[in-house]
Design an enzyme around this catalytic site. Structure first.
Site, PDB file in Angstrom:
ATOM      1  N   ASP A  90       0.846  -1.193   0.000  1.00  0.00           N
ATOM      2  CA  ASP A  90       0.000   0.000   0.000  1.00  0.00           C
ATOM      3  C   ASP A  90       0.883   1.245   0.000  1.00  0.00           C
ATOM      4  O   ASP A  90       2.093   1.167   0.222  1.00  0.00           O
ATOM      5  CB  ASP A  90      -0.905  -0.013   1.244  1.00  0.00           C
ATOM      6  CG  ASP A  90      -2.057   0.979   1.159  1.00  0.00           C
ATOM      7  OD1 ASP A  90      -2.217   1.627   0.109  1.00  0.00           O
ATOM      8  OD2 ASP A  90      -2.795   1.113   2.158  1.00  0.00           O
ATOM      9  N   LYS A  91       0.232   2.359  -0.258  1.00  0.00           N
ATOM     10  CA  LYS A  91       0.906   3.661  -0.193  1.00  0.00           C
ATOM     11  C   LYS A  91       0.122   4.520   0.781  1.00  0.00           C
ATOM     12  O   LYS A  91      -1.101   4.416   0.871  1.00  0.00           O
ATOM     13  CB  LYS A  91       0.855   4.305  -1.585  1.00  0.00           C
ATOM     14  CG  LYS A  91       1.511   5.616  -1.723  1.00  0.00           C
ATOM     15  CD  LYS A  91       0.710   6.886  -1.847  1.00  0.00           C
ATOM     16  CE  LYS A  91      -0.727   7.014  -2.090  1.00  0.00           C
ATOM     17  NZ  LYS A  91      -1.229   8.407  -2.134  1.00  0.00           N
ATOM     18  N   HIS A  92       0.835   5.361   1.536  1.00  0.00           N
ATOM     19  CA  HIS A  92       0.140   6.321   2.389  1.00  0.00           C
ATOM     20  C   HIS A  92       0.715   7.704   2.141  1.00  0.00           C
ATOM     21  O   HIS A  92       1.926   7.876   2.086  1.00  0.00           O
ATOM     22  CB  HIS A  92       0.301   5.952   3.866  1.00  0.00           C
ATOM     23  CG  HIS A  92      -0.413   6.909   4.779  1.00  0.00           C
ATOM     24  ND1 HIS A  92      -1.779   6.887   4.961  1.00  0.00           N
ATOM     25  CD2 HIS A  92       0.043   7.940   5.538  1.00  0.00           C
ATOM     26  CE1 HIS A  92      -2.128   7.849   5.793  1.00  0.00           C
ATOM     27  NE2 HIS A  92      -1.050   8.502   6.158  1.00  0.00           N
ATOM     28  N   SER A  93      -0.179   8.674   1.991  1.00  0.00           N
ATOM     29  CA  SER A  93       0.275  10.053   1.806  1.00  0.00           C
ATOM     30  C   SER A  93      -0.065  10.839   3.067  1.00  0.00           C
ATOM     31  O   SER A  93      -1.116  10.617   3.682  1.00  0.00           O
ATOM     32  CB  SER A  93      -0.449  10.647   0.598  1.00  0.00           C
ATOM     33  OG  SER A  93      -0.515  12.048   0.714  1.00  0.00           O
ATOM     34  N   THR A 130      -9.198  10.723   0.067  1.00  0.00           N
ATOM     35  CA  THR A 130      -9.533   9.814  -1.041  1.00  0.00           C
ATOM     36  C   THR A 130     -10.962   9.266  -0.905  1.00  0.00           C
ATOM     37  O   THR A 130     -11.681   9.107  -1.889  1.00  0.00           O
ATOM     38  CB  THR A 130      -8.509   8.656  -1.059  1.00  0.00           C
ATOM     39  OG1 THR A 130      -7.225   9.237  -1.267  1.00  0.00           O
ATOM     40  CG2 THR A 130      -8.791   7.659  -2.160  1.00  0.00           C
ATOM     41  N   ARG A 178      -4.975  13.872  21.265  1.00  0.00           N
ATOM     42  CA  ARG A 178      -3.854  14.715  20.807  1.00  0.00           C
ATOM     43  C   ARG A 178      -4.352  15.953  20.072  1.00  0.00           C
ATOM     44  O   ARG A 178      -3.818  17.051  20.224  1.00  0.00           O
ATOM     45  CB  ARG A 178      -2.940  13.910  19.873  1.00  0.00           C
ATOM     46  CG  ARG A 178      -2.087  12.871  20.593  1.00  0.00           C
ATOM     47  CD  ARG A 178      -1.466  11.929  19.589  1.00  0.00           C
ATOM     48  NE  ARG A 178      -0.689  12.612  18.583  1.00  0.00           N
ATOM     49  CZ  ARG A 178      -0.553  12.198  17.316  1.00  0.00           C
ATOM     50  NH1 ARG A 178      -1.122  11.079  16.903  1.00  0.00           N
ATOM     51  NH2 ARG A 178       0.176  12.877  16.468  1.00  0.00           N
ATOM     52  N   SER A 193       0.913   6.611  14.873  1.00  0.00           N
ATOM     53  CA  SER A 193      -0.475   6.772  14.454  1.00  0.00           C
ATOM     54  C   SER A 193      -0.662   6.284  13.012  1.00  0.00           C
ATOM     55  O   SER A 193      -1.535   5.462  12.710  1.00  0.00           O
ATOM     56  CB  SER A 193      -0.855   8.254  14.585  1.00  0.00           C
ATOM     57  OG  SER A 193      -2.075   8.507  13.980  1.00  0.00           O
ATOM     58  N   LYS A 197      -2.216   2.133  11.822  1.00  0.00           N
ATOM     59  CA  LYS A 197      -3.364   1.933  10.913  1.00  0.00           C
ATOM     60  C   LYS A 197      -2.929   1.166   9.671  1.00  0.00           C
ATOM     61  O   LYS A 197      -3.612   0.236   9.229  1.00  0.00           O
ATOM     62  CB  LYS A 197      -3.955   3.290  10.518  1.00  0.00           C
ATOM     63  CG  LYS A 197      -4.728   3.931  11.652  1.00  0.00           C
ATOM     64  CD  LYS A 197      -5.248   5.301  11.279  1.00  0.00           C
ATOM     65  CE  LYS A 197      -4.162   6.328  11.225  1.00  0.00           C
ATOM     66  NZ  LYS A 197      -4.481   7.681  11.559  1.00  0.00           N
ATOM     67  N   LYS A 198      -1.805   1.564   9.106  1.00  0.00           N
ATOM     68  CA  LYS A 198      -1.372   0.922   7.850  1.00  0.00           C
ATOM     69  C   LYS A 198      -0.984  -0.532   8.101  1.00  0.00           C
ATOM     70  O   LYS A 198      -1.314  -1.421   7.313  1.00  0.00           O
ATOM     71  CB  LYS A 198      -0.179   1.678   7.259  1.00  0.00           C
ATOM     72  CG  LYS A 198      -0.592   2.937   6.546  1.00  0.00           C
ATOM     73  CD  LYS A 198      -1.239   2.626   5.223  1.00  0.00           C
ATOM     74  CE  LYS A 198      -2.326   3.621   4.880  1.00  0.00           C
ATOM     75  NZ  LYS A 198      -3.053   3.328   3.649  1.00  0.00           N
TER      76      LYS A 198
HETATM   77  N1  URA Z   1      -2.178  11.586  10.316  1.00  0.00           N
HETATM   78  C1  URA Z   1      -2.389  10.543  11.160  1.00  0.00           C
HETATM   79  O1  URA Z   1      -3.015   9.563  10.780  1.00  0.00           O
HETATM   80  N2  URA Z   1      -1.915  10.634  12.409  1.00  0.00           N
HETATM   81  C2  URA Z   1      -1.215  11.688  12.873  1.00  0.00           C
HETATM   82  O2  URA Z   1      -0.793  11.679  14.010  1.00  0.00           O
HETATM   83  C3  URA Z   1      -1.010  12.774  11.998  1.00  0.00           C
HETATM   84  C4  URA Z   1      -1.498  12.701  10.716  1.00  0.00           C
END
Ligand code: URA
Length: 448
Positions: A90-93, A130, A178, A193, A197-198
């Site tokens: 996967d890619k995360h931006s 997205t 936060r 964080s 998730k990823k």
């Molecule tokens: N995006 C995230 O998912 N977590 C963060 O802490 C900051 C940006």
């Protein structure tokens, strides 16, 4: 350090407050407390602030990431019919304005042998999401069952869905605390964080698009680089090979910003890539090539980039995008009947340049906020978005313009909102007499 059996969150907080190192077991117990509610909001906030000031070692960061990943379901692709070591990538931006790259990238990678189970987010603040863009497509279901998600990944090669509450729930609570206690901007906390998730998607490889510049979440290049290096290091320690690209967000990416307008641009990009915006093509093919080579779907970067370009030019990626949309409940004729399926607002106005010259700079964040003001984004997570508004035909740095030429077109719900958007966009763009060149879109690659 708290003793086994007598876990005291305040002792963990004290350790970090005093600049110490928290033991793995205590990180795990603290995260369990975040998930089950036995650690209070005040304690979570206090730990966040202690980490904000004193940082974390790479080992602490990896332990926090893994504990947050394991706070909910972790997908196991071998149990869903995939071979061990399959190129699941996967890619995360980190987010930007006009960033529709995921939409073209996922089918390109799928067309070249990768499997892309993409879990994407919604827009917040000036950045688009997205998921909001995909919801401009009528019928598109971003929350299929896990079984259906896996089936689509297997048969099509890619599926783009939203994050369910079952994946990394500790992050959901930690992030929301936060957000209201001024501790978002901490490199170890952002890393944990994003990665929790990823990594809960059970990936074998990850590519990060870390943006810098005036439309990015981390605007300074140095901070973006620090984040990219930390993510690569922590993901590696967690067993997921990761490459990070530092990419320029000092201007809108591509020629549209909004939701339905970005789906239009995605379709045009896939069916007629020769006419697509050059920077958008470059970043997409670079990210695709890293995903394919890092995951082992292709032998190396150069071969992968050539294959990705062929898959795009030949229309293979276009066919897979349409197939993915149909598999997720969208129309089967999205490309052919895009004007019927995708709704655009009826008030359309040009943003005239007002003077001749060269586009020299763009306040990208202000343009993102102009999309929000039109109704196309949100300022708090519970807001609905209007998919039909936004900007098209957006100029790029280096373009030369005449006074009566548009810098962009606005799609708005009313004359007043259109007028406001025209003013915001016009003010966000600097026109100079001298010619200007934008820097390359991909500034640096980390972790190759
Ligand atoms: N995006 C995230 O998912 N977590 C963060 O802490 C900051 C940006």
């Amino acid at each position: 350090m708290s003793e086994a059996g007598t876990f005291l969150p305040q002792e963990v907080i004290r350790t970090k407050r005093d600049g110490g190192i928290i033991a793995d077991a205590d990180i795990k117990r603290f995260v369990t407390g975040i998930t089950d509610g036995s650690v209070t909001d005040g304690q979570v906030a206090a730990l966040g602030m202690a980490v904000f000031f004193n940082g974390m070692t790479p080992e602490e960061g990896a332990a926090l990431t893994l504990a947050m990943r394991d706070s909910g379901d972790v997908m196991k692709w071998t149990e869903l019919g995939f071979e061990a070591g399959a190129p699941i990538v996967d890619k995360h931006s980190t987010g930007g304005v006009g960033d529709k790259v995921s939409l073209m990238l996922a089918p390109i990678v799928a067309a070249c042998g990768g499997y892309v189970p993409m879990i994407s987010g919604r827009g917040l603040g000036h950045t688009g999401g997205t998921l909001d863009k995909l919801e401009a497509i009528p019928g598109y279901d971003p929350y299929p069952s896990i079984k259906k998600f896996a089936d689509i990944v297997k048969t099509v090669g890619c599926s783009i869905i939203g994050q369910t509450g079952d994946l990394a729930p500790a992050d959901k609570r930690f992030y929301s605390i936060r957000d209201v206690t001024a501790t978002v901007e901490s490199i170890p906390l952002i890393t944990a964080s994003i990665l929790s998730k990823k990594l809960s998607a059970g990936l074998n490889a990850l590519v990060m698009d870390v943006k810098f510049g005036n439309g990015a979440f981390m605007d300074s290049y140095e901070k973006a680089e620090e984040l990219a290096r930390n993510i690569v290091r922590v993901a590696g320690a967690a067993g997921v090979p990761t490459t990070a690209l530092l990419t320029d967000m000092n201007q809108v990416l591509g020629r549209t910003a909004g939701n339905a307008v970005e789906i239009f641009e995605t379709i045009e990009f896939l069916v007629n890539p020769k006419a697509a915006d050059r920077r958008l093509v470059d970043i997409t093919l670079d990210l695709a090539a890293h995903m394919l080579s890092l995951s082992g779907a292709q032998p190396n970067f150069d071969v992968a980039r050539d294959k990705a370009a062929v898959a795009l030019m030949r229309g293979d990626a276009a066919a897979l995008f349409e197939k993915m949309v149909a598999a997720q409940g969208g129309p089967t004729d999205l490309f052919e009947k895009r004007d019927n399926h995708l709704k655009l607002s009826s008030v359309v106005k040009p943003v005239l340049a007002g003077k001749a010259g060269h586009v020299a700079a763009m306040d990208t964040r202000a343009i993102g906020m102009a999309v929000v003001a039109l109704g196309g984004g949100r300022t708090n997570p519970s807001q609905a978005v209007d998919h039909s508004v936004g900007f098209t035909e957006i100029c790029q740095i280096g373009d030369s313009v005449q006074a009566d030429q548009p810098l962009a077109m606005v799609y708005a719900r009313s004359e007043a909102e259109a007028e406001d958007a025209v003013n915001r966009f016009r003010t966000a763009v600097t026109i100079s007499e001298a010619a200007v060149n934008a820097g390359p879109i991909v500034a640096q690659t980390i972790g190759e």
